[in-house]
Design an enzyme around this catalytic site. Structure first.
Site, mmCIF file in Angstrom:
data_model
loop_
_atom_site.group_PDB
_atom_site.id
_atom_site.type_symbol
_atom_site.label_atom_id
_atom_site.label_comp_id
_atom_site.label_asym_id
_atom_site.label_seq_id
_atom_site.Cartn_x
_atom_site.Cartn_y
_atom_site.Cartn_z
ATOM 1 N N ASP A 8 -3.867 29.032 -33.207
ATOM 2 C CA ASP A 8 -4.060 30.378 -32.650
ATOM 3 C C ASP A 8 -2.731 31.126 -32.809
ATOM 4 O O ASP A 8 -1.821 30.673 -33.512
ATOM 5 C CB ASP A 8 -4.558 30.310 -31.198
ATOM 6 C CG ASP A 8 -3.512 29.776 -30.220
ATOM 7 O OD1 ASP A 8 -2.407 29.365 -30.653
ATOM 8 O OD2 ASP A 8 -3.794 29.775 -29.007
ATOM 9 N N CYS A 65 -1.835 25.012 -30.806
ATOM 10 C CA CYS A 65 -1.948 26.197 -29.939
ATOM 11 C C CYS A 65 -0.713 26.194 -29.040
ATOM 12 O O CYS A 65 0.316 25.601 -29.406
ATOM 13 C CB CYS A 65 -3.272 26.223 -29.170
ATOM 14 S SG CYS A 65 -3.507 24.924 -27.941
ATOM 15 N N THR A 67 -0.231 24.818 -25.987
ATOM 16 C CA THR A 67 -0.003 23.484 -25.413
ATOM 17 C C THR A 67 -0.575 22.367 -26.277
ATOM 18 O O THR A 67 -0.249 21.199 -26.048
ATOM 19 C CB THR A 67 -0.709 23.379 -24.043
ATOM 20 O OG1 THR A 67 -2.108 23.636 -24.259
ATOM 21 C CG2 THR A 67 -0.148 24.384 -23.048
ATOM 22 N N HIS A 98 -4.293 3.044 -33.540
ATOM 23 C CA HIS A 98 -5.258 2.477 -32.587
ATOM 24 C C HIS A 98 -6.527 3.313 -32.445
ATOM 25 O O HIS A 98 -7.598 2.762 -32.211
ATOM 26 C CB HIS A 98 -4.616 2.347 -31.193
ATOM 27 C CG HIS A 98 -3.600 1.251 -31.107
ATOM 28 N ND1 HIS A 98 -3.098 0.783 -29.915
ATOM 29 C CD2 HIS A 98 -2.991 0.523 -32.086
ATOM 30 C CE1 HIS A 98 -2.214 -0.185 -30.162
ATOM 31 N NE2 HIS A 98 -2.134 -0.344 -31.473
ATOM 32 N N HIS A 133 -9.429 -2.586 -32.558
ATOM 33 C CA HIS A 133 -9.388 -1.128 -32.396
ATOM 34 C C HIS A 133 -10.614 -0.468 -33.026
ATOM 35 O O HIS A 133 -11.114 0.535 -32.525
ATOM 36 C CB HIS A 133 -8.100 -0.566 -32.995
ATOM 37 C CG HIS A 133 -6.883 -1.139 -32.357
ATOM 38 N ND1 HIS A 133 -6.566 -0.905 -31.034
ATOM 39 C CD2 HIS A 133 -5.934 -1.980 -32.833
ATOM 40 C CE1 HIS A 133 -5.454 -1.564 -30.734
ATOM 41 N NE2 HIS A 133 -5.061 -2.229 -31.803
HETATM 42 C C1 RB5 Z 1 -2.809 31.115 -25.393
HETATM 43 O O1 RB5 Z 1 -2.104 31.928 -24.509
HETATM 44 C C2 RB5 Z 1 -2.865 29.693 -24.850
HETATM 45 O O2 RB5 Z 1 -3.707 29.641 -23.760
HETATM 46 C C3 RB5 Z 1 -3.317 28.743 -25.927
HETATM 47 O O3 RB5 Z 1 -2.450 28.822 -27.014
HETATM 48 C C4 RB5 Z 1 -3.358 27.268 -25.555
HETATM 49 O O4 RB5 Z 1 -2.182 26.849 -24.958
HETATM 50 C C5 RB5 Z 1 -4.555 26.822 -24.840
HETATM 51 O O5 RB5 Z 1 -4.747 25.630 -24.547
#
Ligand code: RB5
Length: 150
Positions: A8, A65, A67, A98, A133
């Site tokens: 994203d 993304c 996180t 694994h 595994h």
């Molecule tokens: C975008 O602001 C953020 O929510 C997205 O990149 C991600 O971290 C979602 O899990």
């Protein structure tokens, strides 16, 4: 190797870096976007990476993304995808050895570029250990089969 990559807006810059890194190491990269830093919805790109892998268009996928969490959850909704959301190389490697993870996900707001490339290299450098595994991964596939059966 053919590798699909998607992100994203939060993962946009890191995706370009990872893409360059992969191409520099001789991989063929299928870039599913997003193609600008303008805000978009991460599930769209998790799905695109997952579908590229599940269809066989790509052997492996990388999803980024903010996180790594949201995009990995989305990729994991595509049948056949085993996306691992990681933030250090040990888990990246073990996810291949694994869990036979076919998508690596991480967060551009969690890890820096150096750590991200280390994780990518660790993951690509590993291979599925099979044996016990394989039996465990088969149990995951079985759950998926049970739910996709009509
Ligand atoms: C975008 O602001 C953020 O929510 C997205 O990149 C991600 O971290 C979602 O899990």
């Amino acid at each position: 190797m053919k590798i699909a990559i998607g992100s994203d807006h939060a993962g946009y810059e890191l995706r370009l870096l990872v893409k360059d890194h992969l191409e520099g190491h001789g991989h063929e990269v299928i870039d599913v976007g997003h193609h600008s830093p303008a805000p978009v919805d991460y599930p769209v790109y998790g799905r695109l990476v997952g579908e590229a892998v599940a269809s066989g268009q790509a052997e492996l996928g990388i999803a980024i993304c903010g996180t790594g969490v949201g995009i990995s959850i989305a990729a994991n909704k595509v049948p056949g995808v085993r996306a691992a959301c990681v933030s250090e190389p040990f888990s990246a490697l073990l996810s291949r050895q694994h869990n036979n993870a076919n998508v690596l996900a991480f967060g551009a707001r969690v890890v820096g570029p150096g750590l991200a490339l280390m994780m990518v290299d660790a993951w690509l450098g590993g291979s599925f250990a099979g044996g016990r595994h394989a039996e465990r991964v088969a149990l995951i596939s079985q759950m998926e089969d049970e739910r996709t059966r009509d």
